[in-house]
Design a protein around this motif. Structure first.
Motif, PDB file in Angstrom:
ATOM      1  N   LEU A  45      12.412  13.674 -11.746  1.00 40.92           N
ATOM      2  CA  LEU A  45      12.563  15.126 -11.821  1.00 40.92           C
ATOM      3  C   LEU A  45      13.898  15.497 -12.445  1.00 40.92           C
ATOM      4  N   ALA A  86      13.821  14.851 -16.193  1.00 40.99           N
ATOM      5  CA  ALA A  86      13.062  15.894 -16.874  1.00 40.99           C
ATOM      6  C   ALA A  86      13.855  17.197 -16.931  1.00 40.99           C
ATOM      7  N   ILE A 135       7.604  18.575 -12.170  1.00 38.77           N
ATOM      8  CA  ILE A 135       8.117  18.630 -13.546  1.00 38.77           C
ATOM      9  C   ILE A 135       7.533  19.828 -14.297  1.00 38.77           C
TER      10      ILE A 135
END
Length: 450
Positions: A246, A249, A293
Motif C-alpha cells: 500500500l 502504491a 490500493i
C-alpha cells in the motif's frame, strides 16, 4: 541487517524458525517451490530484530522497546528504502481495553507512539487464546494495529487448544488447558482460537500457510520451507506485507507515503467485513489489498488506455518495461469486447537513476496484429537523483560501485537519451569525457560516511 536485543549482539539469527516463517509471509522473494510463491510484498526490504534471549522464546519488555526504538533511529539507513512497517508476532498478558493496556507498560506504549510519529505503521498479532473480549499485549496498545486470523480456504474439520476462559470450545483432555475449539474451516471464517474484542483492528489469513523455514533442527521441518505455519503470528506479517504494498502504491500514485493513521483508516475502510462466529456482533475488516490500493488518489503519473475494438476478449499478457516503470494495475489484463483498460504509468526516479532517458513499453496480447500500439509506447523521463550526479547505481551515495559503472564507458561516444551510456555521460553531450569525469569526482564518496 538487524540486531539481537535479547542477547545484545549483532547476530539476529534465531534458535527457531518462527521469525523466519513470519518474514517469508511478509516479504519473501518470489518463489516456485511447491506452494510457496513469495511474500505479500516480495520486493520489500527486511531488517531482522531478535527480542528473545537465548533460545528461551521469552523476551523482556525493555528489549522489545529497544527493538522498536531501533526502527526509528535506523529508519533512513537506506534512504531509498525507509522502514515503513513493524510486525511483531509475539506477546502475552490479557487486556480488556486499550486504555488499560496503554497504562500497563508505559515505555512500550511510548515506543509504539514514537514509531507511529516517525511514520512507521506498527502491527502485532492479537493472540491465540480464543478470548472473546480481550487480547494480548502489545497488540492491545492503542497506536498498534492488532491483527486477528481468518482461514483463507476450506481446510476441513480442525481443532485448536485454547484458554478455558474462551466463550467457545469444549473439554478436550489432549490439551494442556483441557479445552479446545473445533470448526469446519471455510474461507473468511474467523479462526476459533483468534482473540477478538471490540477494539481489534484487522483480520488476515493465517492457517496452513506455506512459508520459509530454517533447514535442520532449528526449523519446523527438515527443509527450507514449511507448509503448516499459522495462528495470528501469520496474520500480522501478512498485513504488514499489505502495508508495504500500500505504501509503495501511495508513493507511486500520490508522490508521498501515507501516515500510519491513514494506513489504519484505509485498511479499515477497504477491508471485507467479517463477523466472528464466537461473537457475531463483532465485525472486523479482513485486509483487502486490492481495494486499499484502488482507494488511493488518482494516478499521479500518465494514464494510458488500452482499447479493445474487436469482437472477442483481448488478453494482454505482459508489457515489457524497465524496472523503474510502474504499472497500476499491473498486467495481465482481460479486456472484453468494446471496453478498455486504463493503466497508470509511473516512474520511480530513484530506480531510473535521475537522468533524462527514454524507453519503449511493448504490449503483448493474444491479438498482436490489432495491438493498439504494435510498436510500443514511448516514454521519456527526467528525474532527480536521490544522490549526487555520480550516483550511477542509485543507492544514494557515490563510491566504487558507481566507478565500476562509469569506467567501462570512458571515452565512449554515441551516448543518447536511451540511457546516456548507463548514466556515465553526466553532461549528456553524447560522449563520456573529461567533463563527465570532472562532475563524477566532484562529490566522490558522498554519502558513504568516509
Amino acid at each position: 541487517g538487524g540486531y539481537d536485543f535479547g542477547d545484545d549482539d549483532g547476530d539476529p539469527f534465531p534458535c527457531n524458525a518462527h521469525g523466519t516463517s513470519c518474514a517469508g509471509l511478509a516479504a519473501g522473494d518470489l518463489g516456485s517451490v511447491e506452494d510457496y510463491i513469495g511474500g505479500v510484498a516480495h520486493n520489500a526490504k527486511l531488517y531482522a530484530l531478535k527480542i528473545s534471549y537465548g533460545c528461551s522464546g521469552y523476551a523482556y519488555s525493555d528489549d522489545m522497546v529497544a527493538a522498536w526504538d531501533w526502527c526509528v533511529s535506523h529508519q533512513y539507513d537506506d534512504p531509498c528504502n525507509p522502514i515503513m512497517a513493524i510486525s511483531t508476532s509475539f506477546g502475552g498478558g490479557r487486556f480488556f481495553s486499550e486504555s488499560s493496556c496503554d497504562a500497563d507498560t508505559p515505555t512500550m506504549t511510548a515506543a509504539a507512539d514514537n514509531a507511529v510519529a516517525a511514520g512507521i505503521t506498527v502491527l502485532a498479532s492479537a493472540g491465540n487464546n480464543g478470548w472473546c473480549d480481550s487480547m494480548g499485549w502489545p497488540a492491545c496498545i492503542s497506536s498498534v494495529i492488532s491483527v486477528g486470523a481468518v482461514y483463507d480456504d476450506a481446510l476441513g474439520y480442525i481443532g485448536f487448544c485454547i484458554d478455558t476462559d474462551s466463550c467457545t470450545g469444549e473439554y478436550y483432555e489432549a490439551c494442556d488447558s483441557n479445552w479446545a475449539c473445533f470448526q469446519t474451516a471455510a474461507a473468511d471464517m474467523v479462526a476459533c482460537y483468534s482473540n477478538t474484542a471490540n477494539f481489534l483492528d484487522q483480520l488476515a489469513p493465517s492457517n496452513m500457510a506455506y512459508t520459509t523455514d530454517i533447514a535442520g533442527s532449528e526449523g519446523y521441518s527438515s527443509g527450507d520451507y514449511y507448509d503448516s505455519f499459522g495462528g495470528t503470528s501469520a496474520a500480522s506479517p501478512y498485513t504488514a506485507g499489505a502495508v508495504a504494498c500500500l505504501q509503495q502504491a501511495a508513493k507511486a500514485l500520490t508522490g508521498s507515503y501515507l501516515t500510519p493513521d491513514e494506513v489504519r483508516t484505509t485498511l479499515a475502510a477497504t477491508g471485507d467485513p467479517i463477523a466472528d462466529d464466537k461473537i457475531p456482533s463483532i465485525i472486523k475488516p479482513r485486509v483487502n489489498l486490492g481495494n486499499a490500493i484502488d482507494s488511493l488518489s488518482p494516478c499521479q503519473g500518465q494514464t494510458m488506455t488500452i482499447y479493445n475494438d474487436g469482437g472477442g476478449t483481448l488478453e494482454v499478457t505482459s508489457i515489457d518495461r524497465p524496472a523503474w516503470v510502474g504499472l497500476l494495475p499491473p498486467p495481465p489484463y482481460s479486456i472484453t469486447a468494446g471496453s478498455n483498460q486504463e493503466v497508470c504509468v509511473t516512474v520511480d526516479c530513484y530506480e531510473c537513476n535521475g537522468y533524462d532517458l527514454a524507453r519503449l513499453l511493448t504490449i503483448h496480447s493474444n491479438d498482436p496484429d490489432e495491438n493498439p500500439w504494435p510498436d510500443g509506447v514511448y516514454i521519456r523521463v527526467d528525474c532527480p537523483s536521490c544522490g549526487p550526479a555520480g550516483d550511477l547505481d542509485n543507492d544514494c551515495d557515490e563510491d566504487m560501485l558507481d566507478y565500476s559503472i562509469f569506467a567501462p564507458h570512458w571515452q565512449e561516444t554515441g551516448c543518447d537519451i536511451a540511457d546516456w551510456c548507463d548514466g556515465a555521460d553526466l553532461t549528456q553531450n553524447g560522449q563520456v569525457d573529461m567533463y563527465d569525469l570532472a562532475e563524477f569526482v566532484e562529490e566522490w564518496l558522498y554519502g558513504t560516511g568516509l
